[in-house]
Scaffold this motif. Structure first.
Motif, PDB file in Angstrom:
ATOM      1  N   PRO A 142       0.800  -1.226   0.000  1.00 48.19           N
ATOM      2  CA  PRO A 142       0.000   0.000   0.000  1.00 48.19           C
ATOM      3  C   PRO A 142       0.827   1.267   0.000  1.00 48.19           C
ATOM      4  O   PRO A 142       0.308   2.345  -0.326  1.00 48.19           O
ATOM      5  N   MET A 143       2.097   1.180   0.373  1.00 44.64           N
ATOM      6  CA  MET A 143       2.959   2.350   0.421  1.00 44.64           C
ATOM      7  C   MET A 143       3.912   2.365  -0.779  1.00 44.64           C
ATOM      8  O   MET A 143       4.160   1.327  -1.402  1.00 44.64           O
ATOM      9  N   PRO A 144       4.456   3.541  -1.146  1.00 49.05           N
ATOM     10  CA  PRO A 144       5.379   3.612  -2.288  1.00 49.05           C
ATOM     11  C   PRO A 144       6.663   2.830  -2.057  1.00 49.05           C
ATOM     12  O   PRO A 144       7.133   2.681  -0.923  1.00 49.05           O
ATOM     13  N   VAL A 145       7.227   2.353  -3.149  1.00 48.85           N
ATOM     14  CA  VAL A 145       8.496   1.625  -3.132  1.00 48.85           C
ATOM     15  C   VAL A 145       9.461   2.320  -4.086  1.00 48.85           C
ATOM     16  O   VAL A 145       9.134   2.563  -5.249  1.00 48.85           O
ATOM     17  N   ILE A 146      10.647   2.648  -3.576  1.00 46.27           N
ATOM     18  CA  ILE A 146      11.692   3.284  -4.376  1.00 46.27           C
ATOM     19  C   ILE A 146      12.826   2.288  -4.540  1.00 46.27           C
ATOM     20  O   ILE A 146      13.373   1.791  -3.554  1.00 46.27           O
ATOM     21  N   ALA A 147      13.210   1.978  -5.766  1.00 47.50           N
ATOM     22  CA  ALA A 147      14.353   1.096  -6.028  1.00 47.50           C
ATOM     23  C   ALA A 147      15.595   1.954  -6.240  1.00 47.50           C
ATOM     24  O   ALA A 147      15.594   2.872  -7.067  1.00 47.50           O
ATOM     25  N   ALA A 148      16.642   1.670  -5.475  1.00 47.40           N
ATOM     26  CA  ALA A 148      17.944   2.309  -5.646  1.00 47.40           C
ATOM     27  C   ALA A 148      18.835   1.321  -6.392  1.00 47.40           C
ATOM     28  O   ALA A 148      19.185   0.269  -5.853  1.00 47.40           O
ATOM     29  N   VAL A 149      19.188   1.648  -7.633  1.00 44.53           N
ATOM     30  CA  VAL A 149      19.775   0.653  -8.542  1.00 44.53           C
ATOM     31  C   VAL A 149      21.185   1.082  -8.944  1.00 44.53           C
ATOM     32  O   VAL A 149      21.413   2.219  -9.378  1.00 44.53           O
ATOM     33  N   HIS A 150      22.125   0.144  -8.826  1.00 39.11           N
ATOM     34  CA  HIS A 150      23.510   0.415  -9.218  1.00 39.11           C
ATOM     35  C   HIS A 150      24.136  -0.881  -9.727  1.00 39.11           C
ATOM     36  O   HIS A 150      23.590  -1.963  -9.549  1.00 39.11           O
ATOM     37  N   GLY A 151      25.278  -0.756 -10.367  1.00 38.20           N
ATOM     38  CA  GLY A 151      26.032  -1.936 -10.808  1.00 38.20           C
ATOM     39  C   GLY A 151      25.372  -2.670 -11.946  1.00 38.20           C
ATOM     40  O   GLY A 151      25.621  -2.381 -13.118  1.00 38.20           O
ATOM     41  N   HIS A 152      24.550  -3.640 -11.638  1.00 42.39           N
ATOM     42  CA  HIS A 152      23.834  -4.431 -12.636  1.00 42.39           C
ATOM     43  C   HIS A 152      22.379  -4.614 -12.232  1.00 42.39           C
ATOM     44  O   HIS A 152      22.070  -4.835 -11.062  1.00 42.39           O
ATOM     45  N   ALA A 153      21.499  -4.519 -13.202  1.00 41.78           N
ATOM     46  CA  ALA A 153      20.098  -4.918 -13.051  1.00 41.78           C
ATOM     47  C   ALA A 153      19.741  -5.605 -14.360  1.00 41.78           C
ATOM     48  O   ALA A 153      19.257  -4.987 -15.304  1.00 41.78           O
ATOM     49  N   LEU A 154      19.987  -6.899 -14.406  1.00 40.93           N
ATOM     50  CA  LEU A 154      19.864  -7.673 -15.632  1.00 40.93           C
ATOM     51  C   LEU A 154      18.730  -8.696 -15.498  1.00 40.93           C
ATOM     52  O   LEU A 154      18.576  -9.325 -14.452  1.00 40.93           O
ATOM     53  N   GLY A 155      17.966  -8.886 -16.562  1.00 44.10           N
ATOM     54  CA  GLY A 155      16.936  -9.916 -16.555  1.00 44.10           C
ATOM     55  C   GLY A 155      15.975  -9.751 -15.396  1.00 44.10           C
ATOM     56  O   GLY A 155      15.295  -8.734 -15.252  1.00 44.10           O
ATOM     57  N   GLY A 156      15.934 -10.759 -14.528  1.00 41.13           N
ATOM     58  CA  GLY A 156      15.065 -10.703 -13.367  1.00 41.13           C
ATOM     59  C   GLY A 156      15.377  -9.528 -12.461  1.00 41.13           C
ATOM     60  O   GLY A 156      14.478  -8.984 -11.808  1.00 41.13           O
ATOM     61  N   GLY A 157      16.645  -9.107 -12.410  1.00 44.35           N
ATOM     62  CA  GLY A 157      17.013  -7.951 -11.598  1.00 44.35           C
ATOM     63  C   GLY A 157      16.351  -6.680 -12.098  1.00 44.35           C
ATOM     64  O   GLY A 157      15.849  -5.865 -11.311  1.00 44.35           O
ATOM     65  N   LEU A 158      16.321  -6.504 -13.417  1.00 46.00           N
ATOM     66  CA  LEU A 158      15.632  -5.340 -13.981  1.00 46.00           C
ATOM     67  C   LEU A 158      14.132  -5.438 -13.726  1.00 46.00           C
ATOM     68  O   LEU A 158      13.482  -4.439 -13.397  1.00 46.00           O
ATOM     69  N   GLN A 159      13.568  -6.627 -13.866  1.00 45.91           N
ATOM     70  CA  GLN A 159      12.132  -6.779 -13.663  1.00 45.91           C
ATOM     71  C   GLN A 159      11.735  -6.469 -12.222  1.00 45.91           C
ATOM     72  O   GLN A 159      10.672  -5.896 -11.969  1.00 45.91           O
ATOM     73  N   ILE A 160      12.579  -6.810 -11.255  1.00 50.13           N
ATOM     74  CA  ILE A 160      12.317  -6.439  -9.862  1.00 50.13           C
ATOM     75  C   ILE A 160      12.308  -4.923  -9.722  1.00 50.13           C
ATOM     76  O   ILE A 160      11.412  -4.346  -9.088  1.00 50.13           O
ATOM     77  N   ALA A 161      13.280  -4.251 -10.333  1.00 53.95           N
ATOM     78  CA  ALA A 161      13.325  -2.793 -10.269  1.00 53.95           C
ATOM     79  C   ALA A 161      12.091  -2.173 -10.923  1.00 53.95           C
ATOM     80  O   ALA A 161      11.554  -1.169 -10.442  1.00 53.95           O
ATOM     81  N   LEU A 162      11.615  -2.773 -12.009  1.00 52.22           N
ATOM     82  CA  LEU A 162      10.429  -2.250 -12.687  1.00 52.22           C
ATOM     83  C   LEU A 162       9.185  -2.383 -11.818  1.00 52.22           C
ATOM     84  O   LEU A 162       8.204  -1.656 -12.013  1.00 52.22           O
TER      85      LEU A 162
END
Length: 268
Positions: free
Chosen positions: A108-128
């Motif tokens: 119910p509350m906002p989520v902010i992803a702090a992304v560095h290094g690599h966000a590949l495949g499933g990692g990018l999808q989690i950030a999305l």
């Protein structure tokens, strides 16, 4: 809580951190389970007004770990195996692999992803799956699944379609190319660039936490109502399409060619 993910709560901010730094926070069964459990816990955690999601060490998340990738063309895990990303639960529109991304939308509350290094495949999808993405300009991003003979099956096609033009979503997916955080911002995948994404994510979190929590949650509810239409059908389609690919001759060839450092030989 698993040693794969930690949660620290201070002043209304839940700091959720992937803690498999030695593997660039790559996704294995334990990580899938820990992420889903973290999200479920926060749904009922009192006093949390905003979540910051990040990765410990050199990367946010490098995607599926290599041991899992090597095995993916072999015998499929049973649907109820612990940590199996294909496991479904009654009442959900997601399997476990999708839930580790979608759970951040369910909060119910906002989520902010702090992304560095690599966000590949499933990692990018989690950030999305986060509401907001603050990303280092040099971060390596990729919709990587086609490289491995797969398709994005962790809500990726649905979330991409909400963030970028259809032709851009297709190009990133079809080519599986790696692009920078800077390009990600130009394309619309990145909310804000930062040389210190973790610090800036917390600064934004403090700003949000200082607002009326009912109003912020209400705003997220309204945005979700507008943007989530068709999600269940899209996720079911992801499961169907990737089910046709896993273990197929071309999918196994994609994995083997990568590990053997040769050009893959696909059949039509």
């Amino acid at each position: 809580m698993s040693d794969r993910v930690t949660i620290t709560i201070n002043d209304g901010i839940a700091d959720v951190k992937l803690t498999r730094a030695d593997k660039r926070n790559a996704l294995d069964g334990a990580m899938f389970s820990a992420l889903a459990e973290a999200g479920e816990r926060l749904k009922s955690e009192s006093g949390v007004r905003v979540v910051v999601l990040s990765g410990d060490g050199a990367s946010f998340c490098a995607g599926l770990d290599m041991a899992s990738m090597q095995a993916i063309g072999g015998t499929k895990a049973a649907a109820d195996d612990e940590g199996n990303p294909g496991a479904m639960k009654d009442g959900r529109i997601t399997h476990l692999g999708q839930q580790v991304c979608w759970v951040w939308q369910e909060l119910p509350m906002p989520v902010i992803a702090a992304v560095h290094g690599h966000a590949l495949g499933g990692g990018l999808q989690i950030a999305l799956g986060a509401d907001i993405r603050i990303v280092h300009p040099d971060t390596k991003l990729s919709v990587r699944e086609v490289y491995w003979g797969l398709v994005p099956d962790m809500t990726g096609t649905f979330m991409l379609s909400k963030l970028v033009r259809p032709d851009i979503a297709r190009e990133l997916t079809y080519t599986a190319r790696i692009f920078s955080g800077t390009e990600g911002a130009e394309l619309g995948l990145v909310t804000r660039l930062s040389d210190t994404p973790y610090d800036d994510a917390h600064e934004m979190a403090r700003e949000i936490a200082g607002c009326s929590p009912g109003a912020v949650r209400g705003a997220k509810e309204l945005f979700n109502a507008l943007q989530h239409d068709g999600a269940a059908d899209a996720f079911a389609a992801e499961r169907r399409v990737i089910g046709d690919q896993i273990g197929s001759k071309n999918q196994v060839e994609a994995v083997m060619a990568s590990f053997e450092k040769r050009t893959p030989e696909f059949v039509d």
